[in-house]
Write a protein that holds these residues in place. Sequence first.
Motif, PDB file in Angstrom:
ATOM      1  N   ARG A   1      -0.112  -1.144  -1.191  1.00 33.40           N
ATOM      2  CA  ARG A   1      -1.022  -0.410  -0.325  1.00 33.40           C
ATOM      3  C   ARG A   1      -1.435   0.623  -0.905  1.00 33.40           C
ATOM      4  O   ARG A   1      -1.056   1.297  -1.729  1.00 33.40           O
ATOM      5  CB  ARG A   1      -0.035  -0.148   1.071  1.00 33.40           C
ATOM      6  CG  ARG A   1       0.674  -1.432   1.640  1.00 33.40           C
ATOM      7  CD  ARG A   1       1.448  -0.974   2.506  1.00 33.40           C
ATOM      8  NE  ARG A   1       2.241  -1.927   3.317  1.00 33.40           N
ATOM      9  CZ  ARG A   1       2.993  -1.921   4.225  1.00 33.40           C
ATOM     10  NH1 ARG A   1       2.749  -0.970   5.153  1.00 33.40           N
ATOM     11  NH2 ARG A   1       3.720  -2.998   4.881  1.00 33.40           N
ATOM     12  N   ALA A   2      -2.781   1.230  -0.217  1.00 35.11           N
ATOM     13  CA  ALA A   2      -3.499   2.241  -0.493  1.00 35.11           C
ATOM     14  C   ALA A   2      -2.720   3.601  -0.090  1.00 35.11           C
ATOM     15  O   ALA A   2      -3.478   4.677  -0.364  1.00 35.11           O
ATOM     16  CB  ALA A   2      -4.913   2.342  -0.256  1.00 35.11           C
TER      17      ALA A   2
ATOM     18  N   GLY B   1       3.715   2.893  -1.333  1.00 32.01           N
ATOM     19  CA  GLY B   1       2.893   1.939  -1.241  1.00 32.01           C
ATOM     20  C   GLY B   1       3.641   0.581  -1.256  1.00 32.01           C
ATOM     21  O   GLY B   1       2.968  -0.483  -0.904  1.00 32.01           O
ATOM     22  N   SER B   2       4.735   0.484  -1.566  1.00 30.64           N
ATOM     23  CA  SER B   2       5.556  -0.827  -1.643  1.00 30.64           C
ATOM     24  C   SER B   2       6.856  -0.575  -1.412  1.00 30.64           C
ATOM     25  O   SER B   2       7.598   0.533  -1.550  1.00 30.64           O
ATOM     26  CB  SER B   2       5.218  -1.394  -3.277  1.00 30.64           C
ATOM     27  OG  SER B   2       5.851  -0.629  -4.176  1.00 30.64           O
TER      28      SER B   2
ATOM     29  N   GLY C   1       4.045  -0.931 -11.199  1.00 32.90           N
ATOM     30  CA  GLY C   1       4.266  -0.721  -9.885  1.00 32.90           C
ATOM     31  C   GLY C   1       3.580  -1.455  -8.631  1.00 32.90           C
ATOM     32  O   GLY C   1       3.667  -1.429  -7.489  1.00 32.90           O
ATOM     33  N   LEU C   2       3.452  -2.778  -9.196  1.00 33.36           N
ATOM     34  CA  LEU C   2       2.899  -3.877  -8.278  1.00 33.36           C
ATOM     35  C   LEU C   2       3.841  -4.794  -7.480  1.00 33.36           C
ATOM     36  O   LEU C   2       4.829  -5.460  -8.261  1.00 33.36           O
ATOM     37  CB  LEU C   2       1.984  -4.892  -8.984  1.00 33.36           C
ATOM     38  CG  LEU C   2       0.967  -4.247  -9.848  1.00 33.36           C
ATOM     39  CD1 LEU C   2       0.073  -5.160 -10.590  1.00 33.36           C
ATOM     40  CD2 LEU C   2       0.010  -3.460  -9.239  1.00 33.36           C
ATOM     41  N   ASP C   3       3.990  -4.538  -6.339  1.00 33.67           N
ATOM     42  CA  ASP C   3       5.045  -5.180  -5.263  1.00 33.67           C
ATOM     43  C   ASP C   3       4.044  -5.461  -4.012  1.00 33.67           C
ATOM     44  O   ASP C   3       4.382  -4.663  -3.506  1.00 33.67           O
ATOM     45  CB  ASP C   3       6.096  -4.391  -5.278  1.00 33.67           C
ATOM     46  CG  ASP C   3       7.268  -4.980  -4.466  1.00 33.67           C
ATOM     47  OD1 ASP C   3       7.102  -6.141  -4.192  1.00 33.67           O
ATOM     48  OD2 ASP C   3       8.211  -4.288  -4.032  1.00 33.67           O
ATOM     49  N   ASP C   4       4.004  -6.867  -3.610  1.00 35.11           N
ATOM     50  CA  ASP C   4       3.344  -6.938  -2.479  1.00 35.11           C
ATOM     51  C   ASP C   4       4.430  -7.626  -1.430  1.00 35.11           C
ATOM     52  O   ASP C   4       3.973  -8.198  -0.302  1.00 35.11           O
ATOM     53  CB  ASP C   4       2.225  -7.824  -2.654  1.00 35.11           C
ATOM     54  CG  ASP C   4       2.421  -9.486  -3.368  1.00 35.11           C
ATOM     55  OD1 ASP C   4       3.849  -9.461  -3.541  1.00 35.11           O
ATOM     56  OD2 ASP C   4       1.741 -10.093  -3.493  1.00 35.11           O
ATOM     57  N   ARG C   5       5.621  -7.550  -1.591  1.00 34.64           N
ATOM     58  CA  ARG C   5       6.662  -7.988  -0.666  1.00 34.64           C
ATOM     59  C   ARG C   5       6.608  -7.166   0.617  1.00 34.64           C
ATOM     60  O   ARG C   5       6.596  -6.189   0.834  1.00 34.64           O
ATOM     61  CB  ARG C   5       7.927  -7.632  -1.210  1.00 34.64           C
ATOM     62  CG  ARG C   5       8.455  -8.734  -2.454  1.00 34.64           C
ATOM     63  CD  ARG C   5       9.631  -8.288  -2.783  1.00 34.64           C
ATOM     64  NE  ARG C   5       9.860  -6.923  -3.239  1.00 34.64           N
ATOM     65  CZ  ARG C   5      11.071  -6.027  -3.147  1.00 34.64           C
ATOM     66  NH1 ARG C   5      12.156  -6.815  -3.167  1.00 34.64           N
ATOM     67  NH2 ARG C   5      11.053  -4.804  -3.791  1.00 34.64           N
ATOM     68  N   PRO C   6       6.392  -7.821   1.875  1.00 32.43           N
ATOM     69  CA  PRO C   6       6.278  -7.464   3.091  1.00 32.43           C
ATOM     70  C   PRO C   6       7.783  -6.854   3.634  1.00 32.43           C
ATOM     71  O   PRO C   6       8.605  -7.359   3.310  1.00 32.43           O
ATOM     72  CB  PRO C   6       5.592  -8.480   3.929  1.00 32.43           C
ATOM     73  CG  PRO C   6       6.187  -9.929   3.350  1.00 32.43           C
ATOM     74  CD  PRO C   6       6.234  -9.491   1.819  1.00 32.43           C
TER      75      PRO C   6
END
Length: 473
Positions: free
Chosen positions: A2-3, A153-154, A238-243
């Motif tokens: 997220r931003a 953001g994650s 830092g990339l993690d898109d888990r909801p």
Amino acid sequence: MRAEPSVLHLDMDAFYASVEQASKPSLRGRPVVVGGTGLRGVVATASYEARRFGVRSAMPVAQARRLCPNAAYLHPRFSLYRQVSSTVMELLQELSPLVEPLSLDEAFVDLAAGPLGAGGSPPGALVCRRVGRDIRAAIRESTGLAASVGLAGSKMLAKIASERAKPDGLLLLEPGTEREFLAPLPVRVLPGVGPATEAALRRAGVTTAGEAVTAGHAELVRLLGQAHGSALHDLARGLDDRPVVAERDAKSVSVEDTFAEDLTDRARVRWEVDRLAGRCVERLRAAGRSGRTVVLKVRSHDFTTVTRSETLRGPTDDPAVVREAAARLLAGVDTITGVRLLGVGVSGLADFTQEDLFAQSGWGGGARAAAEDAPAEHGVAPAPAGGDATWRPPETAAVRRWLPGIDVTHPEYGPGWVQGSGVGRVTVRFETPISGPGRVRTFAVEDPALVVAEPPPLPGASTAGGPASAAGG
């Protein structure tokens, strides 16, 4: 990712120990250790006062006592911890419907899914920071306990931020600063990096998240394989898109005990397995679940651990079926050299049971009725009819076991808690969460006027049950 930093991770500080200090005025500001209190017990949580002496979670209690002999060593009181957890989770639910409990003392919150995101635009950093401050203040007002908060953001970054904020702090990662924040941190902070992965990376000269990024995708894949290497490369950046997921299903329910002395009597081992199976089913039923696979865990005197499992034809929550399956599993395990630990679990969980449960075991209706009618006072489960578990505990062993920290009441002195016992005596400090430090009195262990009581709730804490899982943070 997220931003905006709208993922909140909340972690209660030294939760079990902090609850004990809030509940017992005489322990406030003193080192407190919660966990197994026997010679082979393990620390569940240590207060920050105890951590200064080197005491930490998962440490043997015997070692903790050497490091901090003057600490209060207490048996855990999960009913009280669940009450306090319920209060905390209710406060989080006011922020958003998407609350993902990880344990009694830890949860993620998706602030963008709550009132703050109702206008169609996600909340900015200033708003998220204010929410973090407010929820920490609300928890302190409602329970008297401290909580640390991470905002990012994650989920991964929010959890790391809350760890860095401890104790009793708040850390918000501004959008765009994530890579800079992660770069100097040990690679072990990244999800999925355990001792084996850490060792493999260290041999390749990768010890920090920044070094993992510098190593590059191809090198990480070479070291760890396609799936693990690719995932680690993303996480290091830092990339993690888990909801954030509101419902998290438990995969299993289990109980285990470590014994003060190795068990060598086969009948005693069988009896203990029956007892653990009964406790396991109690937890299973309390969660409204059933399970299809029964698991037995046996740890020998030399720490060799054997795990056996049996899958039934359908899910069950019947104690007779679970006990019989555990007994069959035990029959295939050699325990002659001594048993240090036993555990019984049920996995393959479902929210229903099948009607033909007793077709799954060798039990008939008479055995079932006998087992269900037999008393299970103080958590001691009956042994199956016709089994070989003829060992029984002394009549008073379970009835008058005064564990340090448990709640008691006396008709003359009121509510209190056990400080310790031995040589036929039990010492009790009479105080409540809202009193000052109380007086200490000693009684004979068989004194009928002294009885076990329910924990008094902390001021403002809900009496409802909390999440099923537990951790002591």
